[in-house]
Design an enzyme around this catalytic site. Sequence first.
Site, short mmCIF file in Angstrom:
data_model
loop_
_atom_site.label_atom_id
_atom_site.label_comp_id
_atom_site.label_asym_id
_atom_site.label_seq_id
_atom_site.Cartn_x
_atom_site.Cartn_y
_atom_site.Cartn_z
N ARG A 119 -11.79 -0.80 15.99
CA ARG A 119 -12.19 -0.11 14.65
C ARG A 119 -11.91 1.61 14.78
O ARG A 119 -12.17 2.15 14.06
CB ARG A 119 -13.58 -0.27 14.51
CG ARG A 119 -14.03 -1.65 14.26
CD ARG A 119 -15.66 -1.58 13.89
NE ARG A 119 -16.12 -3.03 13.65
CZ ARG A 119 -16.37 -4.03 14.39
NH1 ARG A 119 -16.61 -3.55 15.69
NH2 ARG A 119 -16.76 -5.04 14.30
N LYS A 141 -1.06 8.48 7.03
CA LYS A 141 -0.83 7.05 6.43
C LYS A 141 -0.15 6.41 7.50
O LYS A 141 0.70 6.47 8.19
CB LYS A 141 0.17 7.18 5.13
CG LYS A 141 -0.39 7.71 4.14
CD LYS A 141 0.42 7.61 3.01
CE LYS A 141 -0.06 7.84 1.41
NZ LYS A 141 1.05 7.85 0.54
N GLU A 183 13.62 13.16 2.01
CA GLU A 183 12.28 13.63 2.08
C GLU A 183 12.15 15.09 2.15
O GLU A 183 11.15 16.01 1.54
CB GLU A 183 11.45 13.13 3.17
CG GLU A 183 11.29 11.63 3.09
CD GLU A 183 10.11 10.91 2.23
OE1 GLU A 183 9.64 11.91 1.53
OE2 GLU A 183 10.27 10.19 1.81
N LYS A 225 3.91 18.98 3.34
CA LYS A 225 3.14 17.89 3.18
C LYS A 225 1.65 18.24 3.78
O LYS A 225 0.71 17.83 3.33
CB LYS A 225 3.91 16.73 4.19
CG LYS A 225 2.99 15.40 4.04
CD LYS A 225 3.88 14.32 4.68
CE LYS A 225 3.12 12.96 4.38
NZ LYS A 225 3.97 11.80 4.56
N GLU A 235 -5.42 9.40 -2.33
CA GLU A 235 -3.95 9.01 -3.02
C GLU A 235 -4.05 9.38 -4.54
O GLU A 235 -3.00 9.86 -5.06
CB GLU A 235 -3.87 7.48 -2.89
CG GLU A 235 -2.57 6.69 -3.50
CD GLU A 235 -1.29 7.17 -2.87
OE1 GLU A 235 -0.25 6.90 -3.28
OE2 GLU A 235 -1.51 7.49 -1.41
N ARG A 239 -2.35 14.67 -3.33
CA ARG A 239 -1.61 13.90 -2.39
C ARG A 239 -0.50 13.24 -3.34
O ARG A 239 0.55 12.77 -2.85
CB ARG A 239 -2.29 13.17 -1.52
CG ARG A 239 -1.64 12.43 -0.42
CD ARG A 239 -2.32 11.55 0.44
NE ARG A 239 -1.52 11.13 1.68
CZ ARG A 239 -1.97 11.21 3.01
NH1 ARG A 239 -3.08 11.82 3.19
NH2 ARG A 239 -1.16 10.71 3.66
N ASN A 243 4.63 11.03 -3.55
CA ASN A 243 5.25 9.87 -3.97
C ASN A 243 6.44 10.09 -5.09
O ASN A 243 6.98 8.96 -5.36
CB ASN A 243 4.34 8.91 -4.74
CG ASN A 243 3.08 8.53 -3.32
OD1 ASN A 243 3.47 8.25 -2.38
ND2 ASN A 243 2.08 8.35 -3.98
N HIS A 246 9.37 7.46 -5.27
CA HIS A 246 8.87 6.10 -4.17
C HIS A 246 8.83 5.17 -4.99
O HIS A 246 8.71 4.15 -4.28
CB HIS A 246 7.82 6.67 -3.37
CG HIS A 246 8.23 7.60 -2.11
ND1 HIS A 246 8.65 8.82 -2.35
CD2 HIS A 246 8.11 7.38 -0.79
CE1 HIS A 246 8.79 9.51 -1.20
NE2 HIS A 246 8.66 8.51 -0.09
N HIS A 250 10.57 1.92 -3.42
CA HIS A 250 9.86 0.77 -2.70
C HIS A 250 10.53 -0.24 -3.33
O HIS A 250 10.68 -1.37 -2.38
CB HIS A 250 8.56 1.32 -2.67
CG HIS A 250 7.95 2.01 -1.65
ND1 HIS A 250 6.75 2.28 -1.82
CD2 HIS A 250 8.53 2.88 -0.75
CE1 HIS A 250 6.36 3.32 -0.65
NE2 HIS A 250 7.48 3.43 -0.07
N HIS A 262 15.29 4.08 3.94
CA HIS A 262 14.16 4.62 2.98
C HIS A 262 14.50 6.00 2.32
O HIS A 262 14.68 6.28 1.22
CB HIS A 262 13.34 5.12 4.09
CG HIS A 262 12.15 5.75 3.22
ND1 HIS A 262 11.22 5.02 2.32
CD2 HIS A 262 11.49 6.90 3.25
CE1 HIS A 262 10.25 5.74 1.61
NE2 HIS A 262 10.44 6.82 2.20
#
Length: 357
Positions: A119, A141, A183, A225, A235, A239, A243, A246, A250, A262
């Site tokens: 955990r 992430k 990026e 970032k 999300e 933040r 993306n 993206h 993706h 990527h």
Amino acid sequence: MTRSRVHVGGPDPYDVVIGTGVMGELPGLVGDRARTVAVVHAEGLPEIARPVCGVLERAGYVVHALPVPDGEAAKDAGVLTGLWSSFARHGMTRTDVVVGVGGGAVTDLAGFAAASWLRGVRAVLVPTTLLGMVDAAVGGKTGINIPEGKNLVGAFHPPAGVLCDLTTLVTMPREDYVSGLAEIIKAGFIADPKILDLVEDDPEGAASPDGPHTRELVERAVRVKADVVSADLKESGPREILNYGHTLAHAIEKAEGYRFRHGHAVAIGMVYAAELSRLAGRLSAEVVRRHRDVLTSVGLPVSYAADWAGLRAAMAIDKKARGATLRFVVLDGIAEPGRLEDPDEELLVAAYWEITR
């Protein structure tokens, strides 16, 4: 041994250390409660993994080197369960630590392995690629891919620290290094225009790890970032601007069986998002041209043609979609990101045709 630190705030704050000769800080990040350290590393990087293990062994830890496949092949459920089994065999406890050494795929995997073992145990990330340094290793992430999509299984698990040794970039293949620039350029478009100026002033230098502005470009991208992540770890909050590009990226990666770089996909995705912004009346044609010019100047692609129906279906199940809502990060200007929800299908198709040229 010059280095700088970028602080990432939030409930579990940590520093990103950028420079040369930074590995000596690793034992301090692992801490004195740990006995065993699992070094998860890309199997193609033994020359980097060995000194990492050596630093930890000299500090008195019991170290187990656990090689995993290079690239996106690492982000697989079978590889993850293999790591869990290794942790069990080596008696990894709640106070022990996972160290991830490699590109973004390996740090994503190592972070998720740490998040899910007992955990949650501490993770320290040592990204060895440009993409890993400026994107994957920062922000907490973690995740793996499944056939239905990229990063659909994962967890938020901030690392205890990130060590970016710029000397590891020198051995990167040029194509991979340039891919990571996408990026950095993204950070320029969404938040820090100085990045765009540096790339435009010296595209060849920007495309080389020996370039005069490499360290500044890395630091600026990491700071963008870090600032966004520190402001909101959710999300759906600030933040989300990370993306940019993206959603289509993706979908392209999925269509290409995750064999597409990527950064290349993100470059194309940014041009698509810029065209979408223009067609929605939110962005000037001049800024769209700037996207194309700065990306092509360093050798990144700006066009792509495939089965639109397949790409559209992949975007619908991307993790940035919410229920029936397809959501894009768009621009209203340089460093002015916004959101576009459920655009008309005609708009989506029109923007797609713009990137097939």
